[in-house]
Design a protein around this motif. Structure first.
Motif: not given
Ligand code: PMP
Length: 312
Positions: A29-36, A87-106
């Protein structure tokens, strides 16, 4: 042909798998309707900042949309920490992440597709922040363009929820980029007051006071909250108010806040220059933010100017 794939992993419905194996059914439903709904935290030097507040906001968005993720906030928090740790080992000393949680209705499934999973789709993922691309904003300031398309009013759907439907913000970005490919859109609400941009809240400074749009019309940004708390601690008066283009044109300083940018000075609005960049108040709050976070995000962004100049 060899397929290039990054090595990051993500949580996908109960398992941690390589990102390329996170494949959402087309009837989701996230793909069909943005329901997430989603939320994004940033890391500073690989450590998450205000993860708990982001997870709490995610759960408010979930409640508003009446989606049950099948996980408690504590479980979502520890899954987020686990995905970051993997995933943190893939960062170098000059980079950082967004950590995102995504939940769709299914998925809206007929039931005979053969999909193993039913119920909400839950993804937790890490994405590198485009620090190099944004670095010059801290040297030059950001150019804001206010598009004609308006931010969704709370009477239609509350902008306080963070959902996978960003279409008016996307349209606003397209309008702004047609004027200036490097501009950032900040949309007005339906009353003609400043609201927000894709991923950013706005603050104006006038006569030593801070002004920001009322929460009813915008996402209550976590970095907006940080700035409000810092202003209070510093004894800087702050008003949540209706602010229009006259207020923007006559402001002493303007800055935006977002998880990834923290505080970023604005150089112009619709081509109209905004005084000093960054102005003294923006600088003061930026310094306070850096102290509070224990991490100099401005220096981190600016270091990328050197690597950009060196062609690296
Ligand atoms: N407004 C919108 C529409 C957003 O998507 C974001 C990014 N989360 C913000 C404002 C800024 O919020 P935060 O400081 O939590 O990143």
């Amino acid at each position: 042909m060899a397929v290039l794939a990054n090595q990051r992993v993500a949580y996908f419905n109960g398992r941690i798998v390589p990102e390329r194996e996170v494949v959402v059914p087309f009837r989701d439903r996230s793909f069909l309707r943005g329901d997430a709904v989603f939320d994004s935290t940033r890391t500073f030097g690989g450590r998450p900042f205000r993860l708990r507040q982001h997870v709490d906001r995610l759960y408010r968005s979930l409640r508003y949309l009446r989606i049950d993720p099948g996980l408690t906030p504590d479980e979502m928090l520890s899954i987020s920490e686990e995905v970051l740790a993997r995933n943190v080992h893939l960062l170098d000393e000059n980079s950082d992440y967004w950590i995102s949680q995504r939940v769709s209705r299914g998925t809206d499934a007929a039931g005979d597709e053969g999909w193993e999973h039913s119920g909400p789709t839950v993804i937790v993922e890490c994405m590198p922040i485009p620090l190099k691309k944004r670095a010059r904003l801290y040297r030059d300031g950001m150019d804001v363009v206010v598009p004609a398309v308006r931010r969704t009013p709370p009477e239609a759907f509350s902008p306080r929820a963070k959902t996978h439907n960003y279409l008016n913000l996307v349209m606003g970005d397209m309008e702004a980029h047609a004027v200036d490919p490097d501009a950032w859109a900040v949309l007005l609400d339906v009353n003609g007051n400043l609201a927000e941009g894709t991923g950013s809240n706005i603050f104006l400074v006038r006569d030593g006071r801070l002004y920001t749009p009322q929460e009813r019309y915008v996402l209550p940004g976590i970095s907006r909250r940080v700035v409000m708390d810092l202003a209070e601690a510093e004894g800087i008066p702050l008003v949540e108010a209706d602010l229009d283009l006259y207020d923007a044109a006559t402001a002493d300083e303007i800055f935006i806040t977002s998880t990834s940018l923290c505080i970023c000075p604005v150089r112009s609005v619709n081509g109209n220059p905004v005084g000093a960049v960054p102005g003294p108040m923006t600088r003061r709050l930026t310094d306070a933010y850096v102290r509070h976070a224990g991490f100099d995000f401005v220096a981190q962004y600016l270091r990328h100017l050197d690597t950009a100049a060196a062609g690296r």
